[in-house]
Design an enzyme around this catalytic site. Sequence first.
Site, PDB file in Angstrom:
ATOM      1  N   ASP A 271       4.830  -6.855   9.429  1.00  0.00           N
ATOM      2  CA  ASP A 271       5.900  -6.596  10.401  1.00  0.00           C
ATOM      3  C   ASP A 271       5.828  -7.561  11.579  1.00  0.00           C
ATOM      4  OD1 ASP A 271       7.053  -4.561   8.969  1.00  0.00           O
ATOM      5  OD2 ASP A 271       6.002  -2.959  10.030  1.00  0.00           O
TER       6      ASP A 271
ATOM      7  N   THR B  70      -1.544   7.428  -0.293  1.00  0.00           N
ATOM      8  CA  THR B  70      -2.851   7.275  -0.961  1.00  0.00           C
ATOM      9  C   THR B  70      -3.589   6.027  -0.485  1.00  0.00           C
ATOM     10  OG1 THR B  70      -1.928   5.931  -2.731  1.00  0.00           O
ATOM     11  CG2 THR B  70      -1.919   8.334  -3.063  1.00  0.00           C
TER      12      THR B  70
ATOM     13  N   ARG C 262       0.848  -1.197   0.000  1.00  0.00           N
ATOM     14  CA  ARG C 262       0.000   0.000   0.000  1.00  0.00           C
ATOM     15  C   ARG C 262       0.880   1.243   0.000  1.00  0.00           C
ATOM     16  NH1 ARG C 262      -4.602   0.177   4.456  1.00  0.00           N
ATOM     17  NH2 ARG C 262      -2.817   0.371   5.849  1.00  0.00           N
TER      18      ARG C 262
ATOM     19  N   ASP D 215       0.509  -4.092  12.270  1.00  0.00           N
ATOM     20  CA  ASP D 215       0.959  -4.391  10.910  1.00  0.00           C
ATOM     21  C   ASP D 215       1.240  -5.892  10.794  1.00  0.00           C
ATOM     22  OD1 ASP D 215       2.673  -2.679   8.452  1.00  0.00           O
ATOM     23  OD2 ASP D 215       2.865  -4.853   8.678  1.00  0.00           O
TER      24      ASP D 215
HETATM   25  C1  PRP Z   1      -1.104  -5.015   4.188  1.00  0.00           C
HETATM   26  C2  PRP Z   1      -1.923  -6.280   4.234  1.00  0.00           C
HETATM   27  C3  PRP Z   1      -2.743  -6.196   2.981  1.00  0.00           C
HETATM   28  C4  PRP Z   1      -2.985  -4.728   2.859  1.00  0.00           C
HETATM   29  C5  PRP Z   1      -4.394  -4.460   3.300  1.00  0.00           C
HETATM   30  O1  PRP Z   1      -0.029  -5.149   3.328  1.00  0.00           O
HETATM   31  O2  PRP Z   1      -1.172  -7.446   4.303  1.00  0.00           O
HETATM   32  O3  PRP Z   1      -2.084  -6.700   1.834  1.00  0.00           O
HETATM   33  O4  PRP Z   1      -2.046  -4.066   3.729  1.00  0.00           O
HETATM   34  O5  PRP Z   1      -4.707  -3.141   3.139  1.00  0.00           O
HETATM   35  P1  PRP Z   1      -5.817  -2.641   2.101  1.00  0.00           P
HETATM   36  O6  PRP Z   1      -7.012  -3.487   2.298  1.00  0.00           O
HETATM   37  O7  PRP Z   1      -6.032  -1.207   2.525  1.00  0.00           O
HETATM   38  O8  PRP Z   1      -5.251  -2.727   0.718  1.00  0.00           O
HETATM   39  P2  PRP Z   1       1.103  -4.033   3.191  1.00  0.00           P
HETATM   40  O9  PRP Z   1       0.779  -3.084   2.106  1.00  0.00           O
HETATM   41  O10 PRP Z   1       1.382  -3.433   4.533  1.00  0.00           O
HETATM   42  O11 PRP Z   1       2.356  -4.855   2.676  1.00  0.00           O
HETATM   43  P3  PRP Z   1       3.210  -5.983   3.427  1.00  0.00           P
HETATM   44  O12 PRP Z   1       2.323  -7.206   3.547  1.00  0.00           O
HETATM   45  O13 PRP Z   1       4.345  -6.206   2.504  1.00  0.00           O
HETATM   46  O14 PRP Z   1       3.643  -5.468   4.771  1.00  0.00           O
HETATM   47  N1  URA Z   2      -2.363  -3.686   6.911  1.00  0.00           N
HETATM   48  C1  URA Z   2      -1.977  -4.153   8.125  1.00  0.00           C
HETATM   49  O1  URA Z   2      -0.988  -4.893   8.240  1.00  0.00           O
HETATM   50  N2  URA Z   2      -2.707  -3.797   9.196  1.00  0.00           N
HETATM   51  C2  URA Z   2      -3.786  -3.005   9.100  1.00  0.00           C
HETATM   52  O2  URA Z   2      -4.420  -2.726  10.136  1.00  0.00           O
HETATM   53  C3  URA Z   2      -4.153  -2.529   7.834  1.00  0.00           C
HETATM   54  C4  URA Z   2      -3.430  -2.899   6.746  1.00  0.00           C
END
Ligand code: PRP
Ligand code: URA
Length: 212
Positions: free
Chosen positions: A202, A107, A103, A199
Amino acid sequence: MTGLHVSTHPLIQSKVSRLRDERTSPAEFRQLIRMLAVLLGHEATSDLPLRTEPVRTPLKETTGHRLAENVAVVPILRAGLGMAEGLLDLIPEACVWHVGLYRDETTLEPKTYYNRLPHRANSTLALLVDPMLATGGSAVRACELLRKSGIERIRLLSILAAPEGVERMRTQMPDVPIFTAALDDRLNEVGYIVPGLGDAGDRQFATDPNLI
Ligand code: PRP
Ligand code: URA
């Protein structure tokens, strides 16, 4: 199966609480994600069609069953990886197609950085896995990519869902059923699910910038 399925299973509820707990270590967090994926996967596959086939036990021949269709597990990187492990425990013969999305922090829109979906798929059902359905942007993008690969039948498995993400999926991907362990209250001002778990990437991979 259509619509939103929020699990009421006691094992799922108790594991979600441990997942939310800020004291849960990355090692336990990964284990919980994997077990929750098994339990949710069980619920999300309860109506899959079977075909019969003969099976010989040590005593006699009888009628056995196997899944009638090929299943693909589609983890959204990174956080979907732990769920894919659980789904593969359940369906070892499934193929795995990785989709990398993150994400944009400002935005909140998804950016695609990796796509290993097949050009011509031999699977007819995709189980899309990502623990967090927040704004829904990532899930909708992954569904769009799957549709481009010719996959019509998709089921989304998430661990926590926000009402905003559910609404976006319902509007933009109305024929994709959602199976989630919990429906949370809302998103906060930076797009995190509340009460949530923080997160998910993480916490799974021990990359919290405040801890490393
Ligand atoms: C997180 C999560 C989803 C997304 C959800 O990923 O694992 O993929 O956010 O958010 P949304 O519904 O608003 O799109 P992130 O972008 O943090 O990437 P990561 O898994 O690499 O940490
Ligand atoms: N992605 C995450 O990992 N946690 C949230 O709460 C939203 C998006």
